[in-house]
Design an enzyme around this catalytic site. Structure first.
Site, PDB file in Angstrom:
ATOM      1  CE1 TYR A   3       4.338  -4.072  11.766  1.00  0.00           C
ATOM      2  CE2 TYR A   3       2.991  -2.672  13.173  1.00  0.00           C
ATOM      3  CZ  TYR A   3       3.753  -2.845  12.040  1.00  0.00           C
ATOM      4  OH  TYR A   3       3.946  -1.799  11.182  1.00  0.00           O
ATOM      5  CG  PHE A  17      -1.724   1.203   1.432  1.00  0.00           C
ATOM      6  CD1 PHE A  17      -2.804   1.486   0.618  1.00  0.00           C
ATOM      7  CD2 PHE A  17      -1.398   2.090   2.446  1.00  0.00           C
ATOM      8  CE1 PHE A  17      -3.557   2.628   0.809  1.00  0.00           C
ATOM      9  CE2 PHE A  17      -2.143   3.240   2.642  1.00  0.00           C
ATOM     10  CZ  PHE A  17      -3.225   3.516   1.832  1.00  0.00           C
TER      11      PHE A  17
END
Length: 160
Positions: free
Chosen positions: A145, A11
């Site tokens: 993450y 993206f």
């Protein structure tokens, strides 16, 4: 000017390509991608960029990438889906942390000194202790993450 973008098929990478093509007409854009990466996000500009197949988890493949000289490196590639990081923490940490070390090592070993941008995330702060936040806000990741992005930040600083 020559620029390498890791995560070019994602993206953010695709928007960065569009921005560079519109605003830096003389720039030569290279994109690092895995062999199986979908090209949907960049299909409209494949004739204007050079794609390089390599894996951030493989230092040897990255060493070949840096036979080309780059003025700037935008490191955007990551396993970035937070819920997935709980399901596959080892893959998240390997891709994001070891991948970043491999990228920075490949650059160091090549002797190049490009300007390097390492993409971070608000996930490094976990649940913020106060708002608005500033640069002194403590890092407190609460997901694999988030931990991987803190490690990337620290590695970037260490290599700097």
């Amino acid at each position: 000017m020559s620029i390498l973008i890791t995560g070019i098929t994602g993206f953010v990478g695709s928007y960065l390509v569009d921005y560079l093509l519109a605003n830096e007409p003389k720039v030569k854009i290279y994109g690092l991608k895995r062999w199986r990466s979908p090209l949907d996000n960049i299909s409209h500009c494949l004739d204007k960029i050079t794609l390089i197949d390599a894996d951030l988890r493989d230092l040897v493949s990255l060493s070949f990438v840096f036979k080309t000289k780059f003025d700037k490196v935008f490191h955007l590639a990551a396993k970035s889906y937070v819920p997935y990081s709980y399901t596959a923490p080892v893959e998240t940490l390997t891709t994001n942390v070891i991948g970043t070390v491999n990228l920075l090592e490949a650059i160091r070993l090549s002797g190049q000194k490009p300007l390097i941008h390492i993409c971070s995330s608000s996930e490094v702060y976990g649940q913020p202790e106060y708002t608005p936040m500033d640069e002194k806000h403590p890092l407190n990741p609460i997901s694999p993450y988030g931990v991987s992005k803190v490690a990337e930040d620290r590695l970037g600083f260490m290599y700097y």
